[in-house]
Design an enzyme around this catalytic site. Structure first.
Site, PDB file in Angstrom:
ATOM      1  N   LEU A 160      38.307  32.370  45.473  1.00 57.64           N
ATOM      2  CA  LEU A 160      38.397  33.767  45.851  1.00 57.64           C
ATOM      3  C   LEU A 160      37.150  34.546  45.477  1.00 57.64           C
ATOM      4  CD1 LEU A 160      40.723  35.814  43.533  1.00 57.64           C
ATOM      5  CD2 LEU A 160      40.243  33.446  43.046  1.00 57.64           C
ATOM      6  N   CYS A 161      37.038  35.687  46.137  1.00 54.52           N
ATOM      7  CA  CYS A 161      35.963  36.636  45.896  1.00 54.52           C
ATOM      8  C   CYS A 161      34.605  35.996  46.213  1.00 54.52           C
ATOM      9  CB  CYS A 161      36.062  37.180  44.475  1.00 54.52           C
ATOM     10  SG  CYS A 161      35.234  38.762  44.240  1.00 54.52           S
ATOM     11  N   HIS A 162      33.738  35.822  45.211  1.00 59.04           N
ATOM     12  CA  HIS A 162      32.436  35.189  45.404  1.00 59.04           C
ATOM     13  C   HIS A 162      32.497  33.668  45.246  1.00 59.04           C
ATOM     14  CE1 HIS A 162      31.180  39.358  44.687  1.00 59.04           C
ATOM     15  NE2 HIS A 162      30.033  39.046  45.252  1.00 59.04           N
ATOM     16  N   SER A 189      40.759  34.057  49.220  1.00 61.70           N
ATOM     17  CA  SER A 189      41.113  35.473  49.196  1.00 61.70           C
ATOM     18  C   SER A 189      39.862  36.296  48.951  1.00 61.70           C
ATOM     19  CB  SER A 189      42.160  35.763  48.112  1.00 61.70           C
ATOM     20  OG  SER A 189      43.434  35.331  48.524  1.00 61.70           O
TER      21      SER A 189
END
Length: 189
Positions: free
Chosen positions: A112-114, A161
């Site tokens: 998720l994210c980065h 995500s």
């Protein structure tokens, strides 16, 4: 969520700069579902987490160094974000090789994210649909991935995500996918 992951071995691959909540909440979710979790990193000792890439968070003890393990040692993998964490992982050949092997095996991965920066470096997003933090979406597209803006996206066991706000959906979906186990190994488009 009591026993879906009983007997499953889940690796979390992270290094200094990992976003604390992106490490702790997925870890708690899979542990509550019965998984045995191992924190892997690119160095021994402790890793320093961050809160919103600004304030230092807690430190976490590394269980094993990624160069000392194989994808065969685990049933599922979590790649949390934070800006600095995946940037450190993607320049480490052992981490990149481990991720490439893991995704290629068809075993489930949550990122998720980065976190997908490491997937990009491992060249495993080509032809796959995923989401991420907005600032790395061009990197994913340039690596041949299809990016959508959704809370959680699943593509043959790859769960992604966008950011910490998506953690409830992400945690629920990784438990589900990790319980399903190995998926069809991805083919590169």
């Amino acid at each position: 969520m009591a026993d879906e992951l009983r007997g499953r071995r889940v690796a979390i691959l992270a290094t200094d700069g990992v976003e604390q909540v992106e490490l702790t909440q997925p870890r708690q979710a899979v542990e509550q579902a019965g998984a045995q979790v191992t924190l892997l990193s690119i160095h021994t000792g402790q890793i320093q987490s961050m809160n919103a890439d600004i304030d230092k968070g807690d430190t976490f003890t590394v269980d094993q160094v990624v160069s000392d393990v194989s994808g065969d040692d685990f049933d599922a993998l979590i790649l949390p974000g934070g800006t600095v964490n995946p940037d450190g992982l993607r320049v480490n050949s052992d981490a990149v090789g481990f991720v490439r092997e893991f995704v290629g095996s068809g075993k489930p991965v949550g990122s998720l994210c980065h976190g997908p920066w490491t997937l990009v470096e491992a060249d495993v997003v080509r032809g796959r649909t995923l989401t991420s933090f907005p600032s790395i979406r061009t990197d994913i597209r340039n690596a041949g991935g299809n990016v959508v803006d959704q809370e959680v996206v699943t593509d043959q066991g790859l769960v992604t995500s966008r950011d910490p706000d998506d953690l409830p959906a992400f945690c629920s979906k990784i438990v589900e996918e990790f319980a399903e186990g190995r998926h069809r190994a991805p083919t590169q488009a």
